[in-house]
Design an enzyme around this catalytic site. Structure first.
Site: not given
Length: 469
Positions: A78-80
């Site tokens: 995801a946003s990582c």
């Protein structure tokens, strides 16, 4: 004397192993409680002072095959993913192919209405560009999978104005990193996935890390975790785009990279953190730029570097990121001062992370249980709390409590919240929620014998009601 030295080494080694075993058992106890209470499903790696002290997988990676998560299971970040997109920009800067101060219209001339925005603004979320996830929700064909070029064309056609003047404010926007991925492709002449693989993943020997769009270009990947949510009004795990849950955006935005779509393992991510902390991949100057706390034009600190949340202060320097998308939640965290790393990857959207307890254990501080254990109450006892509860200040919108599979379910008469609570005492119920929100419902009878409910979040009352008899 030689024998004494050998004996001393053996004793010290034994003591160290026992200490590690104690930490492992304490951490294992915490994660097992969360797993048993539907609050954790994934893989975790915790390291302290260069040593991995805990690494384990929990739950199923695939509900159909019933195969389990392990320490080598691959998860969507995801946003990582954003830190890898930023790293790609740093590499291109090193190669002399761009500057952070370049305007984005140098590379994406279609977005001429945003000619004041620079690469720096994209990296630090100071661009003012709206978030494509919100913008495209009601303005895109849900049967067509969008790509980065589609996002660019979408905004080029609409000619959206900026939400604020660049550098005047900070506002997190996934569009910033989708555009950075497009810049990487246009500058390098390579696909985003290929550029990251060649310039970052392969040099760091991150053999199980890659960019993957599982709906746009499905592949068979060994040991891959499928992201899950609970179907509405059910405890059945389904993918987020399943009609039983109905989040269509995870389907039609599956082709967009840069803001998400990097997949990895806890072990590979530990290699990445080790490269960051030791200047093994980036130069000290590059790392300083990536982790710098800057300011807006108004003088407000921006605690966000290049794809990394940054915290600095007296004897404090931490960096990392969180992610939540498509049934996956993720955390990458490193404390540069204490040399401590916490990596958590989950394939269940309501997964919790016992971050405070991990820190307490590693700091050898008194342990304050962060997540209370579930207690066993019969169905008949749980059913006594069900019903509609009226708040005297908001009589039209009632709290509705129902029962299902050992849990109380919270909704209101105006909205389907579908929040699930499990008992932690005879009259208290803990909410299963993502992101660490501490939701609790308490029930008590008043002087007139009527059942009252009180909803708390982080100890603060946010709701109240009296049951209709």
């Amino acid at each position: 004397m030689k024998q004494l030295k050998i004996l001393l080494i053996v004793v010290l080694a034994t003591h160290f192993c026992l200490a590690q075993t104690k930490e492992f058992r304490q951490l294992d106890s915490i994660f097992n409680v969360l797993y048993q209470q539907n609050q954790f499903n994934g893989s975790v790696l915790i390291a302290d002072k260069g040593n991995i002290i805990y690494e384990k997988g929990f739950g199923l990676r695939n509900e159909t095959t019933q195969k389990e998560n392990n320490t080598n299971t691959i998860f969507e970040l995801a946003s990582c993913s954003k830190q890898f997109t930023a790293a790609g920009i740093v590499v291109l800067k090193r190669q002399g192919k761009l500057n952070y101060t370049d305007k984005i219209t140098r590379f994406i001339p279609e977005l001429k209405q945003w000619d004041k925005v620079t690469i720096y603004d994209l990296l630090r979320h100071t661009s003012g560009i709206p978030d494509y996830i919100a913008s495209m929700t009601d303005n895109w064909d849900p049967n067509k999978i969008a790509t980065n070029n589609d996002v660019i064309q979408f905004y080029a056609n609409r000619k959206d104005t900026l939400r604020f003047e660049p550098k005047s404010n900070y506002r997190y926007s996934n569009s910033n990193y989708a555009l950075l991925a497009s810049i990487i492709e246009r500058v390098s002449g390579k696909k985003y996935a290929d550029f990251l693989a060649t310039n970052i993943f392969k040099p760091l020997k991150m053999k199980n890390t890659f960019v993957y769009n599982r709906r746009e270009k499905p592949q068979k990947i060994d040991n891959q975790a499928i992201g899950y949510v609970w179907a509405k009004k059910s405890f059945q795990k389904v993918t987020a785009d399943d009609p039983k849950y109905g989040q269509k955006s995870v389907y039609y935005l599956d082709g967009v990279v840069g803001s998400a779509k990097v997949n990895s393992t806890v072990g590979d991510l530990y290699k990445w953190v080790n490269a960051l902390k030791s200047d093994a991949f980036f130069t000290p100057e590059e790392f300083a730029a990536m982790t710098e706390i800057t300011q807006t034009d108004k003088g407000k600190n921006i605690d966000y570097g290049f794809g990394l949340d940054i915290r600095k202060g007296d004897n404090k320097f931490t960096y990392g990121h969180t992610g939540n998308w498509d049934g996956y939640t993720s955390l990458i965290y490193h404390d540069q001062i204490k040399d401590r790393t916490i990596i958590v990857l989950q394939n269940f959207n309501l997964g919790a992370i016992p971050f405070n307890n991990i820190q307490q254990l590693l700091n050898q501080s008194p342990l304050t249980p962060e997540f209370k254990k579930k207690v066993s109450l019969s169905e008949s006892v749980l059913q006594q709390f069900t019903g509609d509860y009226t708040d005297q200040e908001e009589k039209e919108d009632k709290h509705r409590i129902t029962y299902q599979e050992g849990h109380l379910i919270y909704n209101t008469t105006s909205a389907d919240w579908d929040m699930r609570f499990f008992p932690i005492s005879d009259n208290e119920f803990k909410g299963i929620r993502q992101g660490g929100a501490d939701a609790v419902i308490k029930f008590n009878r008043d002087d007139k014998g009527k059942m009252n409910m009180e909803m708390l979040q982080n100890g603060r009352k946010i709701g109240f009601g009296i049951r209709e008899e």
